[in-house]
Design an enzyme around this catalytic site. Structure first.
Site, short mmCIF file in Angstrom:
data_model
loop_
_atom_site.label_atom_id
_atom_site.label_comp_id
_atom_site.label_asym_id
_atom_site.label_seq_id
_atom_site.Cartn_x
_atom_site.Cartn_y
_atom_site.Cartn_z
N SER A 172 0.86 -1.20 0.00
CA SER A 172 0.00 0.00 0.00
C SER A 172 0.89 1.24 0.00
O SER A 172 0.92 2.02 0.96
CB SER A 172 -0.92 -0.03 1.22
OG SER A 172 -1.70 -1.20 1.23
N GLY A 174 0.86 4.10 -1.61
CA GLY A 174 0.26 5.44 -1.53
C GLY A 174 -0.02 5.84 -0.09
O GLY A 174 0.29 6.96 0.33
N ASP A 175 -0.60 4.92 0.68
CA ASP A 175 -0.87 5.20 2.09
C ASP A 175 0.43 5.45 2.86
O ASP A 175 0.52 6.36 3.68
CB ASP A 175 -1.60 4.01 2.73
CG ASP A 175 -3.01 3.83 2.19
OD1 ASP A 175 -3.85 4.70 2.44
OD2 ASP A 175 -3.25 2.83 1.52
N SER A 176 1.43 4.62 2.60
CA SER A 176 2.69 4.73 3.34
C SER A 176 3.41 6.03 3.00
O SER A 176 3.99 6.67 3.89
CB SER A 176 3.59 3.53 3.03
OG SER A 176 2.97 2.33 3.45
N ALA A 179 1.69 8.81 4.86
CA ALA A 179 2.04 8.75 6.28
C ALA A 179 3.44 9.30 6.53
O ALA A 179 3.68 10.02 7.51
CB ALA A 179 1.95 7.31 6.78
#
Length: 403
Positions: A172, A174-176, A179
């Site tokens: 994932s 994009g999420d990482s 963040a």
């Protein structure tokens, strides 16, 4: 610096209230907690963060994802959709340094937890807000998961083989990335607060966090009209730099595109003639004749075992690697020497292995102090200490389902 102080980590004393779910907000909290911040994770008291149930497999009925993304955090069960839950959240935030949230824009405001309201009570407060499209703009209210940010930021289109639809990276990402940008924003905001005494908002959008790592994709189009396409395992114009077959069906990655490195590669191959071949004599020529050069190298690697190739290329100073999977990581001497994988006690699994804390700091390194906690494990402790809740008040809140 005392050994005890160093062991606490560089962010020791920083109080973070994490109010997000899944990956984009919680990975930001994980990064801050890894380096010593006290991260208080507020979760739905009935179900908790969905990451507690996510994963391809559920050994002993538990997600192997949760021990990692929940590590170094305290879990507080609190229903933010109730007035009493919102009141307790405000009390916790009044004594905090940072709030991390990744709800859809407007949710915090609906709960009376806008930055304006919270900072009026705590002017030093820093709020990291992670969302699909940011807090402003015509797309702000759209649902935005990581894959949408990867698509809009340009990553999905250029990932995969040219004759197939775009592929997923495999994690994932994009999420990482969002963040990590949020965590970086928190650290910059802390530096600014040290000078001014004032907090601020970090607005981290998924698609912008992906866009930030897309190199010269936009600029190249602006200046030349070239639209970058999928190129599979090769980087067009950079050769040799590819995955090549070995005996037994294994693959080896070789990066030999610099002139001096290419010379060393030809020596390893026993093909010094390639060095003076007009097609391959310089960087531009190798890029132009990339497919031809890759075919020559693949013919050479295809008849040799991977361990022998790795040893030879190491001897010649040519960058090369096997394709690492989890079993390879656990056996690799470099991983072991740098303790890139650590083992930590777990109440159900006994011991659980996971990636260590990165980057490594010489004086105040981060560390894994405990894996992801049980849902609500720290509710009584935190609310008594930070929200002034008595045992009687906690019992009342529990009867009402607020905690």
């Amino acid at each position: 610096m005392s050994e005890t102080e160093a062991a606490r980590g560089p962010l020791a004393g920083l109080v973070v209230i994490e109010m997000g779910t899944l990956i984009a907000g919680p990975f930001c909290g994980q990064i801050l907690g890894d380096f010593g911040a006290e991260v208080i994770k507020i979760e739905d008291p009935r179900k908790g963060d969905p990451m507690r149930q996510w994963g391809r497999s559920l050994p002993k009925g538990l997600s192997p994802w949760w021990p990692v993304i929940g590590r170094n955090k305290k879990s507080v069960g609190l229903d933010l959709r109730t007035p009493e839950g919102q009141e307790i959240a405000r009390a916790l935030i009044a004594g905090a340094d940072v709030v991390v949230e990744n709800f859809r824009p407007g949710a915090m405001e609906k709960w009376g937890l806008s930055y304006e309201a919270l900072s009026a009570q705590n002017p030093r407060l820093i709020m990291a807000r992670v969302s699909g499209f940011g807090q402003t703009g015509p797309y702000a209210q759209r649902a935005g998961y990581g894959l949408i940010g990867e698509a809009m930021g340009g990553l999905r289109y250029v990932t995969g083989e040219p004759d197939r639809p775009p592929a997923r990276v495999g994690i994932s990402i994009g999420d990482s990335l969002a963040a990590m940008h949020a965590a970086m924003g928190v650290l910059m905001a802390l530096h600014h607060r040290d000078r001014t005494g004032r907090g601020q908002v970090i607005d981290a959008a998924l698609y912008e966090s992906v866009l930030a790592v897309m190199e010269n994709l936009v600029t190249e189009y602006d200046l030349t009209g070239y639209v970058r396409e999928r190129s599979g395992s090769v980087l067009p114009g950079i050769a040799p730099s590819n995955a090549y077959p070995c005996a037994g069906g294994e693959l080896i990655l070789i990066g030999g595109n610099g002139d001096t490195v290419f010379a060393r590669l030809t020596e390893a191959m026993g093909r010094p003639d390639l060095r003076t071949d007009p097609r391959f004599a310089d960087h531009a020529g190798r890029g132009k004749h990339q497919a031809e050069l890759d075919a020559i190298i693949a013919e050479w690697t295809g008849g040799q075992a991977l361990p022998d190739l790795l040893a030879l290329l190491e001897e010649k100073g040519v960058p090369a690697s096997r394709m690492f999977r989890a079993p390879d990581m656990l056996e690799d001497p470099q991983y072991r020497a740098r303790e890139a994988i650590v083992e930590t006690p777990h109440p159900v699994f006994g011991q659980v292995k996971m990636q260590n804390v990165f980057p490594k700091l010489s004086d105040t390194p981060g560390r894994v102090r405990w894996p992801g906690p049980e849902l609500g494990q720290h509710t009584d402790e935190v609310l008594a200490e930070r929200a002034g809740c008595t045992a009687e008040r906690l019992a009342e809140l529990r009867r009402k389902g607020v905690v």
